[in-house]
Structure formats: structure tokens, C-alpha cells
Design an enzyme around this catalytic site. Structure first.
Site, mmCIF file in Angstrom:
data_model
loop_
_atom_site.group_PDB
_atom_site.id
_atom_site.type_symbol
_atom_site.label_atom_id
_atom_site.label_comp_id
_atom_site.label_asym_id
_atom_site.label_seq_id
_atom_site.Cartn_x
_atom_site.Cartn_y
_atom_site.Cartn_z
ATOM 1 N N SER A 1 7.576 -44.576 42.458
ATOM 2 C CA SER A 1 8.674 -44.666 41.735
ATOM 3 C C SER A 1 9.186 -46.065 41.891
ATOM 4 C CB SER A 1 10.167 -43.892 42.378
ATOM 5 O OG SER A 1 9.684 -42.451 41.734
ATOM 6 N N HIS B 1 7.306 -40.987 36.353
ATOM 7 C CA HIS B 1 5.945 -40.492 36.329
ATOM 8 C C HIS B 1 6.238 -39.121 36.332
ATOM 9 C CE1 HIS B 1 7.852 -39.175 40.367
ATOM 10 N NE2 HIS B 1 8.051 -40.379 40.551
#
Length: 493
Positions: A80, A348
Site C-alpha cells: 500500500s 491493490h
């Protein structure tokens, strides 16, 4: 008939919105891969008493959808931090780093200087816009921190989490950077209280719980420093829902809301009397930010979708997604598509999916309609590729009919045992609406996103196309390029 209505709507999109975007909103669903979007859509419908599959999420209503390639410069399956640097700073980066280019090496403080990259939040602030950050995680977590910090390690939440060498070399913790790098961020809301207070200072909400006490070794009280600086500027610090909702946004210029010592509670477990929802935070943020005649930039993170998946708790993850979609709907009511560009995407995916030939309207958390033809046991539609849900009972797969698979914290079965489920590496969806949203089309690198948003708002490096008097974005350079391409095509043909 439904398809014909869709066709009419699609034909209306041939008139492109080429206005200049006064406002920019980015909704980031952390870990919100396409299977999560689909499952959340079904859940939303089922929560409203429908079968679910035909339901429309708010993000489903956006006219333009593209795909983003999420890999980090050094990772096929990303994290992230590196992804946040991409969609906020416009540069792909290494996993675990925020606000620095790929020349910076994770944990190596001395690779920071000279490799800093700035974010679209900073570009907006420099253009005179108001800016805000709203998250369900810590405000110094990976996603929000890339908008203001330059750190070679996403885990340096306060100086307590930093190695002595990094402190000696002059690196700053992320909480400190929140208040020092861009000192006048107009709205900051989320969790992370403990990183702002001196070590062992009791938390205001959990005074008897030592794990929630302050962490700072430098003895600084960052909240007190912020409050002192903002007291004559209509700045307010709040730590619970009652305080937040008692504010009149017309009388607030700056807001710091820290509602938990670390991350906010999952929405399913949230105390609705004391903890604000993501939707409530977003509404307050927009009402404060939109007072600026030059417009605003707002980053909103549904950050605990990711946490639910990591823990194998699909029900938590999907309810977090539905709540973020609710916040998207609220933002739509408070803004206009004519002057506000809104983008919804993920950093993601996860190794989460659902299948098993379930029937129409089957509860999304339910069983597949048949038994396994290998071990003759039932299985849930939802399943993870890896994670903590892997369980063997007497050497065989657990029989899910013997447990409550509808429980909020049920860990769905996984193929490979891991204490924490992993991210997935496939592309993620990018939903866009508003001025120049059509530029988000096709399959693009993730770091393309902030370049488009900045172009639409005439901030950052692409400003030559802007017509200052009309308030519209001038697409002549784009259109002339298309005309040239058509001319070449005719010659070749």
C-alpha cells in the site's frame, strides 16, 4: 429495456465534460480488488432485501472505467505504500516507501534526501485550494502518509518505531511530518491518536489501557502544538462523534479529528454513539472544504477493507466496502459533476474470490450448492487463496457446516496456511466522473491517475492548456493531436 436505457445513457456521454475541475476527490478502497467490488455490490443489494446481483453501487454509476497496473518498482505484487506514492505523487516507487522515488531504499534513511516526490495534495494546496484527508485507518498509515510525508519506511509512525540510526541521520517520523511538511492541511480525520502524544501519556478514551498510551519518545504533544497554532484560525480538534457533529462547518477553517489511538473500528463493530462513520466524516470534510472559492482536493480512504481481507474476515471487508460506497453517494449529493472530478480506485487487490455455481440471490456469505466431489464436504462461496482460514481437523479440511460461517469474524477457508492473507497482483478498476474523466480510459500505469486529476484541475505541471478567464479546460492541444493523427491515417490509407 434495461439495456436500451443503458444505450441511451451511453450515447449522451458523447458530449464530453471538458470543464475545468474546481474540486478533486479521490476515494481509495485499500485492497478493493474487482472481486471485492462485485461481492460488495451483491451484499449492498441483499442488505436492501434484493437478490443483489443487479444492484448498482454508487461507483458503478460512474461513466468511465479503466484499469490500473499496480506493481511496485521492485514488486510484482505490491504493497500500500509504493502504490500510494504512485496514485498520489505520480511516480512508481519501491514497496514500503512513501513520498520518495524508486532511488530510495526501504529502511535506509540516508537514501531519502534528494529523492523526495511531492503529491497532488501539495500541488492543490500550492494552487490555493483547500485540502483534506479522511481515512478509517491511522492518519499516518501508508495511504494517507504518501500525500504529505517522505519516508523510506511506512512503519515509522512515530519516533518510537524508528531505529536510532535513522533518527541520528535526521529522518523524521510520519506523524511529525503530517504537521510539519504541509503545515496547513485543512481537514485531517481518522485514527492514530497515540502517535501524537508523549510516551506513556494516557489516552483520553481508554485511560486504563496501556497499549493505547502515547508513543512519542521526543516528549512532543503534536495535537497540543496544532491546537495552539490554529486557535485563532477557527481550528478545532475533536476525538469523538458528538464533538464532530456539534461543529458548524461554516465556522470551521481547520479540523483535526483523531477518533481512535490506532485504526478506527470496523464499521460492523463501530460504536455508533461515539465513533463517526466514514460517510459522516466525508460529509463534514466536504462542507468545510467547499467554502474555498478556489475549490478543494480531498483524499478519502476506506482503509479497513484491506485489514478485513488480511485477517480472512470477508464479512468485515465487504461491509467496509459498502460503507465507502455510501460515502461516495454522500459526496455526490454535496458536489456537482460539472465542476468536481471524482475518482474511485484501489491500491491493490487481495487473493479473495467467490464462486461455486451459487444460485441467483444466494447470500454472499453462504454455501455453494454442492459438496466437494473430493472430500464430500460443503464449502462457502467465498474463499481465499491463502490466509488464516486454512484449518485441518483430524488431518482433513474443516466441515464448514459445523461452524457459524455467517459470523462477522468468520475466517473464510484458504488454500494455503498463512497468519495474514496476502495482496493480489491483478489490475484494479478506476472509476471516474466529472471534468475530463474520459482521460481515465484503457489500461494504464497506476501513477497516471494523479497526472490526469492535476490536468483536469489545472494544477501541478500541466497548466499550459488552461484558459484562466473562461473557467474551462482548453482541449485544443489534445484535439489538434487527434486531428494530426487522423490526417496521417488518411495519407497512409
Amino acid at each position: 429495456m434495461w439495456a436500451q436505457r443503458t444505450l441511451k445513457n451511453a450515447l449522451s456521454l458523447q458530449s464530453l465534460n471538458t470543464n475545468k475541475a474546481m474540486n478533486l476527490i479521490l476515494f481509495l478502497g485499500d485492497g478493493m480488488g474487482i472481486p471485492t467490488v462485485t461481492a460488495a455490490r451483491i451484499l449492498k443489494g441483499q442488505l436492501n432485501g434484493q437478490s443483489g446481483e443487479e444492484t448498482q453501487l454508487e461507483m458503478d454509476k460512474f461513466p468511465f472505467v479503466s484499469l490500473a497496473k499496480t506493481y511496485n518498482t521492485n514488486a510484482q505484487v505490491p504493497d500500500s505504500a509504493g502504490t500510494a506514492t504512485a496514485y498520489l505523487c505520480g511516480v512508481k516507487a519501491n514497496e514500503g516507501t512513501v513520498g520518495v522515488s524508486a532511488a530510495a531504499v526501504r529502511t535506509q534513511c540516508n537514501t531519502t534526501q534528494g529523492n523526495e516526490v511531492t503529491s497532488i495534495l501539495k500541488w492543490a494546496k500550492e494552487a490555493g485550494k483547500s485540502v483534506g484527508i479522511v481515512t478509517t485507518t491511522r492518519v499516518n498509515h501508508a495511504t494517507p502518509s504518501a500525500s504529505y510525508a517522505h519516508s523510506v519506511d511506512r512503519d515509522w509512525y512515530s519516533d518510537n518505531e524508528m531505529p536510532a540510526e535513522a533518527l541520528r541521520d535526521g529522518c523524521k517520523d510520519i506523524a511529525r511530518q503530517l504537521f510539519e511538511n504541509i503545515p496547513n492541511i485543512d481537514v485531517i480525520m481518522g485514527g492514530g491518536r497515540k502517535y501524537m502524544f508523549p510516551k506513556n501519556k494516557s489516552d483520553v478514551e481508554y485511560p486504563n489501557d496501556l497499549k493505547h498510551s502515547g508513543t512519542r519518545k521526543d516528549g512532543r504533544n503534536l495535537v497540543e502544538e496544532w491546537t495552539d497554532r490554529m486557535k485563532d484560525k477557527k481550528g478545532y480538534y475533536v476525538w469523538n462523534k458528538k464533538q464532530l457533529l456539534s461543529l458548524n462547518p461554516n465556522n470551521v477553517n481547520y479540523l483535526l479529528g483523531l477518533f481512535e489511538p490506532a485504526d478506527l473500528q470496523y464499521d460492523l463493530e463501530r460504536n455508533t454513539e461515539t465513533d463517526p462513520s466514514l460517510t459522516e466524516m466525508v460529509e463534514m470534510a466536504i462542507k468545510i472544504l467547499r467554502k474555498n472559492p478556489r475549490g478543494f482536493y480531498l483524499l478519502v480512504e476506506g482503509g479497513r477493507i484491506d485489514h478485513g481481507h488480511h485477517e480472512g474476515k470477508a464479512k468485515q471487508a465487504l461491509h467496509e466496502t459498502v460503507e465507502m460506497d455510501r460515502a461516495i453517494g454522500r459526496a455526490d449529493l454535496l458536489t456537482s459533476v460539472h465542476d468536481t472530478m471524482t475518482v474511485v480506485t484501489a491500491d491493490h487487490s487481495h487473493v479473495f474470490n467467490f464462486g461455486g455455481y451459487t444460485g441467483r440471490g444466494n447470500t454472499i456469505f453462504g454455501l455453494a450448492p454442492m459438496l466437494s466431489d473430493i472430500d464430500q464436504k460443503p464449502f462457502t462461496s467465498i474463499i481465499y487463496g491463502n490466509g488464516p482460514g486454512y484449518k485441518l481437523i483430524n488431518g482433513a479440511r474443516e466441515n464448514v457446516s459445523t461452524v457459524d460461517y455467517q459470523d462477522n469474524n468468520y475466517q473464510a477457508q484458504a488454500a494455503v496456511p498463512l497468519s495474514m492473507e496476502t495482496h493480489g497482483g491483478e489490475d484494479v478498476a478506476v472509476f471516474a466522473k466529472g471534468p475530463l474523466a474520459h482521460l481515465l480510459h484503457g489500461v494504464n500505469e497506476q501513477n497516471y491517475i494523479p497526472h490526469v486529476m492535476a490536468y483536469a484541475a489545472c494544477i501541478g505541471q500541466n497548466r499550459e492548456h488552461c484558459v484562466s478567464r473562461s473557467g474551462a479546460a482548453d482541449l485544443r492541444p489534445v484535439l489538434s493531436s487527434i486531428a494530426a493523427l487522423l490526417t496521417v491515417t488518411r495519407i497512409l490509407c
